[in-house]
Design a protein around this motif. Structure first.
Motif, PDB file in Angstrom:
ATOM      1  N   ALA A 256       0.829  -1.204   0.000  1.00  0.00           N
ATOM      2  CA  ALA A 256       0.000   0.000   0.000  1.00  0.00           C
ATOM      3  C   ALA A 256       0.865   1.255   0.000  1.00  0.00           C
ATOM      4  N   ARG A 257       0.507   2.205  -0.861  1.00  0.00           N
ATOM      5  CA  ARG A 257       1.144   3.519  -0.885  1.00  0.00           C
ATOM      6  C   ARG A 257       0.021   4.532  -0.816  1.00  0.00           C
ATOM      7  N   ARG A 258      -0.111   5.206   0.308  1.00  0.00           N
ATOM      8  CA  ARG A 258      -1.234   6.123   0.513  1.00  0.00           C
ATOM      9  C   ARG A 258      -0.720   7.506   0.903  1.00  0.00           C
ATOM     10  N   PRO A 259      -1.444   8.547   0.534  1.00  0.00           N
ATOM     11  CA  PRO A 259      -1.011   9.906   0.885  1.00  0.00           C
ATOM     12  C   PRO A 259      -1.215  10.181   2.367  1.00  0.00           C
ATOM     13  N   ALA A 260      -0.600  11.244   2.841  1.00  0.00           N
ATOM     14  CA  ALA A 260      -0.707  11.610   4.250  1.00  0.00           C
ATOM     15  C   ALA A 260      -2.137  11.954   4.643  1.00  0.00           C
ATOM     16  N   SER A 261      -2.971  12.316   3.680  1.00  0.00           N
ATOM     17  CA  SER A 261      -4.351  12.693   3.976  1.00  0.00           C
ATOM     18  C   SER A 261      -5.265  11.494   4.228  1.00  0.00           C
ATOM     19  N   SER A 262      -4.772  10.280   4.002  1.00  0.00           N
ATOM     20  CA  SER A 262      -5.603   9.086   4.166  1.00  0.00           C
ATOM     21  C   SER A 262      -6.075   8.942   5.605  1.00  0.00           C
ATOM     22  N   THR A 263      -7.298   8.449   5.753  1.00  0.00           N
ATOM     23  CA  THR A 263      -7.894   8.251   7.083  1.00  0.00           C
ATOM     24  C   THR A 263      -8.381   6.817   7.212  1.00  0.00           C
ATOM     25  N   THR A 264      -8.657   6.418   8.440  1.00  0.00           N
ATOM     26  CA  THR A 264      -9.242   5.109   8.703  1.00  0.00           C
ATOM     27  C   THR A 264     -10.506   5.307   9.540  1.00  0.00           C
ATOM     28  N   PRO A 265     -11.688   4.916   9.004  1.00  0.00           N
ATOM     29  CA  PRO A 265     -11.913   4.408   7.647  1.00  0.00           C
ATOM     30  C   PRO A 265     -11.702   5.490   6.600  1.00  0.00           C
TER      31      PRO A 265
ATOM     32  N   SER B 199     -12.029   8.377   3.974  1.00  0.00           N
ATOM     33  CA  SER B 199     -12.988   9.478   3.980  1.00  0.00           C
ATOM     34  C   SER B 199     -13.972   9.426   2.816  1.00  0.00           C
ATOM     35  N   HIS B 200     -13.678   8.636   1.786  1.00  0.00           N
ATOM     36  CA  HIS B 200     -14.616   8.539   0.655  1.00  0.00           C
ATOM     37  C   HIS B 200     -15.618   7.406   0.847  1.00  0.00           C
ATOM     38  N   HIS B 201     -15.547   6.682   1.966  1.00  0.00           N
ATOM     39  CA  HIS B 201     -16.501   5.627   2.279  1.00  0.00           C
ATOM     40  C   HIS B 201     -17.664   6.192   3.095  1.00  0.00           C
ATOM     41  N   THR B 202     -18.856   5.696   2.823  1.00  0.00           N
ATOM     42  CA  THR B 202     -20.012   5.957   3.671  1.00  0.00           C
ATOM     43  C   THR B 202     -20.400   4.640   4.324  1.00  0.00           C
ATOM     44  N   GLY B 203     -20.153   4.537   5.633  1.00  0.00           N
ATOM     45  CA  GLY B 203     -20.376   3.286   6.346  1.00  0.00           C
ATOM     46  C   GLY B 203     -19.124   2.436   6.381  1.00  0.00           C
ATOM     47  N   SER B 204     -19.098   1.476   7.300  1.00  0.00           N
ATOM     48  CA  SER B 204     -17.956   0.568   7.433  1.00  0.00           C
ATOM     49  C   SER B 204     -18.461  -0.835   7.769  1.00  0.00           C
ATOM     50  N   PRO B 205     -18.453  -1.759   6.796  1.00  0.00           N
ATOM     51  CA  PRO B 205     -17.985  -1.584   5.417  1.00  0.00           C
ATOM     52  C   PRO B 205     -18.869  -0.620   4.642  1.00  0.00           C
ATOM     53  N   PRO B 206     -18.326  -0.027   3.583  1.00  0.00           N
ATOM     54  CA  PRO B 206     -19.072   1.035   2.894  1.00  0.00           C
ATOM     55  C   PRO B 206     -20.303   0.511   2.163  1.00  0.00           C
TER      56      PRO B 206
END
Length: 388
Positions: A12-21, A23-30
């Motif tokens: 995985a290569r992700r930018p510093a702005s990545s969040t958990t979960p 941010s482009h997901h609605t719900g978890s799992p989305p």
């Protein structure tokens, strides 16, 4: 004859702005997805209908009857001897990519991006935009295809009849790469696609595909600012599958890199006469700079330049030529080719955007930024192969 292929997940290569979960997901799992940036502004159905059927500010210009003023079409030469990373434009957002042929291999890896051969794109093939520029070849004319990457499920990017013919041509030996949620859509089309043929990826996920005798290629799912949905009615039918852009990377230190933007906006603007985002109240989408930092520079980028008007409604989801000049810079592309024009008229933009306008604005915007036309920024004929 198809050969054995295998897949391996990339680190995985992700930018510093990545969040958990994410941010482009609605719900978890989305259960659905969203554009998580201030650069996006949603347009409601009342506004869409008003814009579509209102007579205000419309500028309908018929498709020219002479092909001399339209995109030219040539028969592709898939067996061209020049080696390198190749991109052949099929029209709209459809490309055949062939990676550089490695020593001892008969060819490179062949990857189709958003393949669409149909004459009309819409539900059941009965409604929707009609092709005004022909395809340069038939599906049967294509060489053996190793993989298909699809950016999202809109009808002008995911075409069931084309996929049916591709599956038949490949006798079922075809891998398809899509964003989250699209596997069920593809299997449900009833075109012969089996679940094990489809690999779903989230933004920033990637795989390495290896094929006996041909080498390998890396495919990375990256963000785009758009939306999804194929059902003709009901807001609830939209946003349930993930839209994306794609990176095609040759897996060596000196290997070539290609960025395919798919269908994307760059920045929401409110003024229909505004040619770019520079004076817009919304900031530009940060995803493209992140793509450039993590995976650039790119040897070639395929960027959308059409179906962008009216800007007050479409700018969040469709890039203008000026927007894609900014994307070119953000992703650190050495050479960018314009696409997503000259083939279909958008259902909304048809009454606002002459079909010959996008390439003229693309060239004007490039020259205004000091880019060398035909070298750093350019266009190609449908059926033409660009080699880097």
């Amino acid at each position: 004859m198809s050969t054995t292929s295998s897949l391996t997940s990339l680190p995985a290569r992700r930018p510093a702005s990545s969040t958990t979960p994410p941010s482009h997901h609605t719900g978890s799992p989305p259960t659905s997805f969203k554009n998580p940036w201030p650069s996006f502004s949603s347009t409601g159905l009342p506004t869409l209908f008003k814009t579509r059927f209102s007579s205000a500010n419309k500028n309908f210009v018929p498709v020219p009857s002479s092909r001399e003023t339209l995109v030219q079409v040539q028969t592709p030469d898939f067996a061209a001897s020049k080696n390198g990373l190749k991109a052949t434009w099929i029209g709209h957002a459809s490309f055949l990519i062939e990676t550089t042929k490695v020593e001892g291999a008969k060819r490179g890896m062949n990857i189709l991006l958003d393949p669409v051969w149909s004459e009309q794109v819409g539900p059941y093939g009965l409604v929707g935009p009609v092709r005004f520029t022909p395809t340069p070849c038939t599906i049967d004319d294509l060489p053996e295809i190793d993989a298909v990457c699809i950016s999202h499920d809109h009808y002008d990017h995911l075409d069931s009849d084309t996929l049916r013919k591709l599956v038949a041509k490949q006798h079922g030996h075809l891998r398809i790469f899509v964003g989250l949620g699209l596997k069920a859509v593809l299997v449900g089309l009833g075109v012969g696609i089996e679940a094990e043929q489809v690999t779903e990826l989230d933004w920033w996920d990637g795989v390495k595909m290896e094929k006996d005798g041909l080498g390998s290629v890396e495919l990375v799912c990256t963000p785009a600012q758009h939306q999804s949905g194929r059902a003709p009615f009901g807001v609830s039918a939209f946003w349930r599958t993930l839209w994306c852009s794609w990176i095609v990377k040759e897996p060596t230190d000196t290997g070539k890199r290609l960025f395919f933007a798919g269908d994307t906006g760059y920045c929401h603007v409110t003024n229909n006469s505004e040619p770019s985002h520079h004076d817009a109240p919304h900031p530009p989408c940060p995803a493209f700079s992140e793509i450039g930092e993590l995976y650039g520079p790119f040897d070639l980028a395929l960027l959308p330049i059409g179906c962008y008007s009216p800007r007050s409604v479409l700018s969040s989801q469709h890039s203008s030529p000026e927007d894609s000049i900014s994307i070119h810079k953000n992703v650190k592309s050495k050479k960018s080719i314009g696409m997503h024009y000259g083939t279909f008229r958008g259902a909304l933009s048809a009454n606002y955007e002459p079909v010959i306008e996008p390439p003229a604005r693309w060239k004007k915007a490039a020259e205004a930024e000091g880019f060398e036309w035909g070298q750093e920024i350019g266009l190609c004929d449908i059926g033409e192969t660009v080699v880097v």
